[in-house]
Design an enzyme around this catalytic site. Sequence first.
Site, short mmCIF file in Angstrom:
data_model
loop_
_atom_site.label_atom_id
_atom_site.label_comp_id
_atom_site.label_asym_id
_atom_site.label_seq_id
_atom_site.Cartn_x
_atom_site.Cartn_y
_atom_site.Cartn_z
N GLU A 171 52.67 -33.32 117.07
CA GLU A 171 53.15 -32.06 116.49
C GLU A 171 52.65 -31.88 115.07
O GLU A 171 52.70 -32.81 114.25
CB GLU A 171 54.69 -32.08 116.51
CG GLU A 171 55.29 -30.79 116.91
CD GLU A 171 54.84 -30.34 118.31
OE1 GLU A 171 53.92 -29.52 118.39
OE2 GLU A 171 55.42 -30.81 119.31
N HIS A 172 52.19 -30.68 114.81
CA HIS A 172 51.69 -30.30 113.48
C HIS A 172 50.55 -31.21 113.02
O HIS A 172 50.47 -31.54 111.83
CB HIS A 172 52.82 -30.33 112.44
CG HIS A 172 53.76 -29.16 112.59
ND1 HIS A 172 53.47 -27.91 112.12
CD2 HIS A 172 54.96 -29.07 113.20
CE1 HIS A 172 54.48 -27.09 112.41
NE2 HIS A 172 55.38 -27.76 113.08
N ASP A 224 47.36 -30.72 114.78
CA ASP A 224 46.09 -30.08 115.22
C ASP A 224 45.35 -29.48 114.04
O ASP A 224 44.14 -29.61 113.92
CB ASP A 224 46.32 -29.06 116.35
CG ASP A 224 47.31 -27.95 116.03
OD1 ASP A 224 48.04 -28.04 115.01
OD2 ASP A 224 47.38 -26.97 116.80
N GLY A 265 58.92 -16.82 120.56
CA GLY A 265 59.56 -17.68 119.55
C GLY A 265 60.25 -18.89 120.14
O GLY A 265 61.10 -19.50 119.51
N GLY A 275 58.72 -21.72 121.16
CA GLY A 275 57.96 -22.97 120.99
C GLY A 275 57.09 -23.29 122.19
O GLY A 275 56.60 -24.41 122.32
N SER A 325 54.02 -18.45 123.42
CA SER A 325 53.89 -17.12 124.00
C SER A 325 52.72 -16.39 123.34
O SER A 325 51.97 -15.68 123.99
CB SER A 325 55.18 -16.33 123.79
OG SER A 325 55.53 -16.33 122.43
N ASP A 352 47.35 -24.67 121.16
CA ASP A 352 47.96 -23.80 122.17
C ASP A 352 46.91 -23.09 123.01
O ASP A 352 47.03 -23.00 124.23
CB ASP A 352 48.83 -22.75 121.48
CG ASP A 352 49.87 -23.40 120.61
OD1 ASP A 352 50.05 -24.62 120.74
OD2 ASP A 352 50.48 -22.70 119.80
#
Length: 489
Positions: A56-57, A59, A154, A156, A159, A203
């Site tokens: 997480e966080h 990339d 929103g 996670g 979308s 994503d």
Amino acid sequence: MTCIPSYDSLDKIYDPAALLKQGERYNKLVSQFENLHGRKAEFVVRSPGRVNLIGEHIDYCGFGVLPMAIERDVIIVGATTEEDTQVRISNSNASKYPTRVFDYEGKEKVVTIDSSVLEWSNYFKCGYKGMLEKFQLDKPKGLFLLVDGTVPAGGGLSSSAAFVCASALAVVTANKLNISKTELTEIAIVAERNVGVNSGGMDQSASVLSEKDFALHVEFVPKLHTSLVPLPKTSPKLAFIIANTLVTADKFVTAPRNYNLRVVETHMAALFLAKVLGLPSVDTLKEVYDLYYKDSPLSEVERFSDLLAKAAEHFPKDNTNGNGYTLAEVADMLDIPPQQIQDKYMTRFPVETDYFRLVQRTKHVLSEASRVIEFHKVCESADASLKTLGDLMNASQDSCRDLFMCSCPEINQVCEIARKNGAFGSRLSGAGWGGSTVHLTTEDNVPQLIEAIKNEFYRKAYPNITEEELDDAIISTKPCSGAAIFTGF
Ligand code: NG1
């Protein structure tokens, strides 16, 4: 060149259990399209959301991540016209997302995107602009479109990326352009930044490059590279639960204090480490890692521990009781005038903060990148243990909560409940500050785990929640296929 696949049947995309429901959804959308736009649908494209299993966080720091595509997706039904270059875009949820019409503004500009407003069609415009900038068409086709999304906004689960990738694919399909999966992904990554969030590339990669039954290891350096990751074949079978906390994490609105600030903090940390380790100036922590360990005999994981130790040694003590450094202190540490830092890192994507927590962010990024490598290795080993995978997910959550500060009380609570009810590992997924959580368990435990989270979290936090909303908020999921053109309508 690997092209975007075309499928004539939905079973190439969805799990057998979902086929009936999806078939009805596609049929309904195509007839809704025809009623709305008064013409036959010519194409249908889809791109899915994703859940991030670990990484997480990191990339946007250049390190690899490990997500998988999910069934929730964005479908766009469309038709073209040669008569004009207008885009008429409607949404199946018309009360929330009203119809918009805009026109092509020429090769240079393509289309104006006002990133100062939260506007649903901006995400379409990102995909449209990205594609038409690449192909430089004199006269792109006019478009009639209908969008349907099942990825909660929103939540996670990306979308936004699902929508941008589906939009780019709709433009490609409508104009009969040729593009590889990787090119489409790369364009979507850059294009999504037009809405004002300095996003990484996880994503869009997961949305386009995933394949059914596999998770995806995505690497960004030296160039975008993905490998399919088999999930352990255990008995009982492994299962993932996604539970949306229903706390809306609007990345766009909170970006200056959350997402974009974290991006800046990690750049600052990279600049500082490069300086004290005697390296040329760099932008990302991955560049520091690659340059510093270029000829090192250490293993990948050992390099991370070593760099963590070096960081602990070199970062000066802050004057703010662990709150971080002021801009003036950072400027001093980097030997760069504060204005130059402002101009380079905080102008296109503004940030709002008094302190920059470089020590905490560095610890998170380096330890999380190391966990991704370990997670990947465990998945590929013959005797993969769910306990080991779960421990890595739990450690990731602790680090997100304490060091990267991107969790929230609801996420922490859901993770605790899940762990007490048979989840091997539980963590937030995506940007955090709300949104979804992901839990690793086995298929036999799915009903009990879902029931426990419903009772102990949802029914308490949201006493008026309906059964339908509950079933939408918490789902069991499997790795699904990536973006595709659907021809079977
Ligand atoms: P979300 O907001 O969950 O889609 C965001 C970024 C990712 C990644 C994660 C944190 C976008 C489109 N996506 O995901 O690239 O940085 O946060 O790991 O901004």
